[in-house]
Design a protein around this motif. Structure first.
Motif, PDB file in Angstrom:
ATOM      1  N   GLN A 102       0.535  -0.566   0.161  1.00  8.12           N
ATOM      2  CA  GLN A 102       0.615  -0.356   0.812  1.00  8.12           C
ATOM      3  C   GLN A 102       1.195   1.366  -0.233  1.00  8.12           C
ATOM      4  O   GLN A 102       0.272   2.112  -0.594  1.00  8.12           O
ATOM      5  N   HIS A 103       1.919   0.900   1.251  1.00 13.39           N
ATOM      6  CA  HIS A 103       3.256   2.857   0.670  1.00 13.39           C
ATOM      7  C   HIS A 103       4.379   2.081   1.379  1.00 13.39           C
ATOM      8  O   HIS A 103       4.279   0.602   1.926  1.00 13.39           O
ATOM      9  N   VAL A 104       4.843   2.532   1.272  1.00 19.13           N
ATOM     10  CA  VAL A 104       6.698   2.352   1.622  1.00 19.13           C
ATOM     11  C   VAL A 104       7.178   3.599   2.286  1.00 19.13           C
ATOM     12  O   VAL A 104       6.462   4.995   1.220  1.00 19.13           O
ATOM     13  N   GLU A 105       7.491   3.713   2.653  1.00 17.65           N
ATOM     14  CA  GLU A 105       8.622   5.165   3.372  1.00 17.65           C
ATOM     15  C   GLU A 105       9.887   4.800   4.077  1.00 17.65           C
ATOM     16  O   GLU A 105       9.714   3.848   4.511  1.00 17.65           O
ATOM     17  N   THR A 106      10.700   6.140   4.070  1.00 20.16           N
ATOM     18  CA  THR A 106      12.023   5.528   5.157  1.00 20.16           C
ATOM     19  C   THR A 106      12.064   6.085   6.002  1.00 20.16           C
ATOM     20  O   THR A 106      11.439   7.443   6.292  1.00 20.16           O
ATOM     21  N   ASN A 107      12.609   5.235   7.535  1.00 20.24           N
ATOM     22  CA  ASN A 107      12.972   6.021   8.519  1.00 20.24           C
ATOM     23  C   ASN A 107      14.098   6.183   9.391  1.00 20.24           C
ATOM     24  O   ASN A 107      14.603   4.900   8.487  1.00 20.24           O
ATOM     25  N   GLN A 108      14.284   7.141   9.696  1.00 18.02           N
ATOM     26  CA  GLN A 108      15.902   7.385   9.888  1.00 18.02           C
ATOM     27  C   GLN A 108      15.899   8.072  11.616  1.00 18.02           C
ATOM     28  O   GLN A 108      15.329   8.834  11.364  1.00 18.02           O
ATOM     29  N   GLY A 109      16.206   6.872  12.092  1.00 16.48           N
ATOM     30  CA  GLY A 109      16.368   7.638  13.962  1.00 16.48           C
ATOM     31  C   GLY A 109      17.785   8.293  14.165  1.00 16.48           C
ATOM     32  O   GLY A 109      18.778   8.696  12.871  1.00 16.48           O
ATOM     33  N   PRO A 110      17.979   8.885  15.174  1.00 15.76           N
ATOM     34  CA  PRO A 110      18.772   9.625  15.428  1.00 15.76           C
ATOM     35  C   PRO A 110      20.538   8.393  15.386  1.00 15.76           C
ATOM     36  O   PRO A 110      21.275   9.256  14.800  1.00 15.76           O
ATOM     37  N   GLU A 121      10.607   0.868   5.208  1.00 18.33           N
ATOM     38  CA  GLU A 121       9.321  -0.068   5.759  1.00 18.33           C
ATOM     39  C   GLU A 121       8.334  -0.241   4.566  1.00 18.33           C
ATOM     40  O   GLU A 121       7.717   0.871   4.093  1.00 18.33           O
ATOM     41  N   ILE A 122       7.820  -1.380   4.142  1.00 18.11           N
ATOM     42  CA  ILE A 122       6.736  -2.295   3.343  1.00 18.11           C
ATOM     43  C   ILE A 122       5.662  -1.917   4.387  1.00 18.11           C
ATOM     44  O   ILE A 122       5.581  -3.027   5.025  1.00 18.11           O
ATOM     45  N   SER A 123       4.356  -1.219   3.747  1.00 22.43           N
ATOM     46  CA  SER A 123       3.266  -1.412   4.698  1.00 22.43           C
ATOM     47  C   SER A 123       2.345  -2.203   3.878  1.00 22.43           C
ATOM     48  O   SER A 123       2.124  -1.957   2.442  1.00 22.43           O
ATOM     49  N   THR A 124       1.371  -3.219   4.310  1.00 21.54           N
ATOM     50  CA  THR A 124      -0.083  -4.057   3.660  1.00 21.54           C
ATOM     51  C   THR A 124      -0.581  -3.604   4.530  1.00 21.54           C
ATOM     52  O   THR A 124      -1.217  -3.476   5.182  1.00 21.54           O
ATOM     53  N   ALA A 125      -1.787  -3.917   3.788  1.00 19.23           N
ATOM     54  CA  ALA A 125      -3.548  -3.836   4.375  1.00 19.23           C
ATOM     55  C   ALA A 125      -3.652  -4.897   6.033  1.00 19.23           C
ATOM     56  O   ALA A 125      -3.353  -4.074   7.217  1.00 19.23           O
ATOM     57  N   ALA A 126      -2.552  -5.999   6.404  1.00 20.57           N
ATOM     58  CA  ALA A 126      -2.392  -6.346   7.488  1.00 20.57           C
ATOM     59  C   ALA A 126      -1.104  -5.932   8.448  1.00 20.57           C
ATOM     60  O   ALA A 126      -1.208  -5.899  10.210  1.00 20.57           O
ATOM     61  N   THR A 127      -0.188  -6.094   7.271  1.00 19.38           N
ATOM     62  CA  THR A 127       1.318  -5.427   8.402  1.00 19.38           C
ATOM     63  C   THR A 127       2.317  -4.728   7.375  1.00 19.38           C
ATOM     64  O   THR A 127       2.139  -3.958   6.711  1.00 19.38           O
ATOM     65  N   THR A 128       3.307  -4.603   8.688  1.00 22.17           N
ATOM     66  CA  THR A 128       4.319  -3.772   8.204  1.00 22.17           C
ATOM     67  C   THR A 128       5.582  -4.543   8.632  1.00 22.17           C
ATOM     68  O   THR A 128       5.786  -4.692   9.185  1.00 22.17           O
ATOM     69  N   HIS A 129       6.676  -4.369   7.045  1.00 24.25           N
ATOM     70  CA  HIS A 129       7.609  -5.454   6.766  1.00 24.25           C
ATOM     71  C   HIS A 129       8.472  -3.758   7.032  1.00 24.25           C
ATOM     72  O   HIS A 129       8.845  -3.085   6.673  1.00 24.25           O
ATOM     73  N   GLU A 130       9.893  -4.064   7.665  1.00 24.23           N
ATOM     74  CA  GLU A 130      11.483  -3.167   7.712  1.00 24.23           C
ATOM     75  C   GLU A 130      11.989  -3.896   6.987  1.00 24.23           C
ATOM     76  O   GLU A 130      12.635  -5.303   7.613  1.00 24.23           O
ATOM     77  N   ILE A 131      12.881  -3.508   6.454  1.00 24.19           N
ATOM     78  CA  ILE A 131      14.724  -3.843   5.922  1.00 24.19           C
ATOM     79  C   ILE A 131      15.261  -2.549   6.564  1.00 24.19           C
ATOM     80  O   ILE A 131      15.255  -1.337   6.075  1.00 24.19           O
ATOM     81  N   PRO A 132      16.176  -3.158   8.008  1.00 24.03           N
ATOM     82  CA  PRO A 132      16.820  -2.455   8.048  1.00 24.03           C
ATOM     83  C   PRO A 132      17.717  -1.262   7.859  1.00 24.03           C
ATOM     84  O   PRO A 132      18.845  -2.747   6.713  1.00 24.03           O
ATOM     85  N   ALA A 133      18.525  -0.213   8.169  1.00 22.47           N
ATOM     86  CA  ALA A 133      19.943   0.235   8.638  1.00 22.47           C
ATOM     87  C   ALA A 133      20.972  -0.398   7.085  1.00 22.47           C
ATOM     88  O   ALA A 133      21.695  -0.966   6.505  1.00 22.47           O
ATOM     89  N   LEU A 134      20.103   0.425   5.704  1.00 22.77           N
ATOM     90  CA  LEU A 134      20.433   0.358   4.700  1.00 22.77           C
ATOM     91  C   LEU A 134      20.708   1.771   4.658  1.00 22.77           C
ATOM     92  O   LEU A 134      20.709   2.510   5.030  1.00 22.77           O
ATOM     93  N   GLU A 135      22.051   1.883   2.856  1.00 23.07           N
ATOM     94  CA  GLU A 135      22.459   2.980   2.562  1.00 23.07           C
ATOM     95  C   GLU A 135      21.415   3.755   2.990  1.00 23.07           C
ATOM     96  O   GLU A 135      20.313   3.603   2.464  1.00 23.07           O
ATOM     97  N   LEU A 136      21.495   5.266   3.097  1.00 27.82           N
ATOM     98  CA  LEU A 136      20.722   6.168   2.304  1.00 27.82           C
ATOM     99  C   LEU A 136      20.485   6.376   0.870  1.00 27.82           C
ATOM    100  O   LEU A 136      19.028   6.283   0.813  1.00 27.82           O
ATOM    101  N   SER A 137      21.124   6.383   0.350  1.00 26.12           N
ATOM    102  CA  SER A 137      20.545   6.528  -1.159  1.00 26.12           C
ATOM    103  C   SER A 137      20.077   4.871  -1.905  1.00 26.12           C
ATOM    104  O   SER A 137      19.310   5.342  -2.307  1.00 26.12           O
TER     105      SER A 137
END
Length: 157
Positions: A102-110, A121-137
């Motif tokens: 449904q939608h995809v977003e990038t997150n960045q904490g401190p 973060e990849i969101s579907t109707a039921a859940t959110t899946h995360e691929i952590p710690a990728l290079e920003l680009s």
């Protein structure tokens, strides 16, 4: 066959810094137990137990878990699906169909920002899946690619 892509090796640094923060909290509690034991003349077994627990927590959270986590984290984005593999002791492999995204977003904490990493973060109707710690680009390119492929999938249906 497991997914090909690994997350950034800078993830190890981020997870180790997080582990150091957890270990520091544990050591603060240990020091508090020491002070209380001395002030109230309690039994010294509490200090020993707290010290041993702090040593174990430090080793596990700073050295063991980050390296195990990094070795197991993999992902692969294909035209029709996203495959994510994660886990410490139990390996979990997830297939997310592009048609369900449904939608995809990038997150960045401190901490991620300090090392120029981001999570996708990849969101579907039921859940959110995360691929952590990728290079920003890489995270930005992946977010764009997944959103493009997900919209193409919707147009095809």
């Amino acid at each position: 066959m497991e997914p090909r892509n690994r997350i950034s090796n800078k993830a190890l640094k981020v997870w180790r810094v997080s582990g150091i923060i957890r270990a520091a909290i544990c050591w603060i509690i240990t020091i508090a137990v020491l002070v209380v034991t001395i002030l109230f003349d309690w039994s010294y077994w509490a200090i020993g137990a707290a010290g041993i627990i702090s040593i174990v927590v430090t080793y596990i959270s700073v050295f063991l878990f980050p390296s195990m986590k990094w070795k197991r984290w993999r992902y692969e984005v294909r035209e029709k699906e996203i495959e994510i593999q994660s886990g410490l002791f139990i390996i979990k492999r997830t297939l997310v169909p592009m048609i369900r995204v449904q939608h995809v977003e990038t997150n960045q904490g401190p901490l991620l920002r300090k090392y120029q990493l981001a999570s996708v973060e990849i969101s579907t109707a039921a859940t959110t899946h995360e691929i952590p710690a990728l290079e920003l680009s890489e995270a930005d390119e992946l977010r764009f690619y997944i959103s493009k492929m997900a919209s193409v999938e919707e147009d095809d249906v």
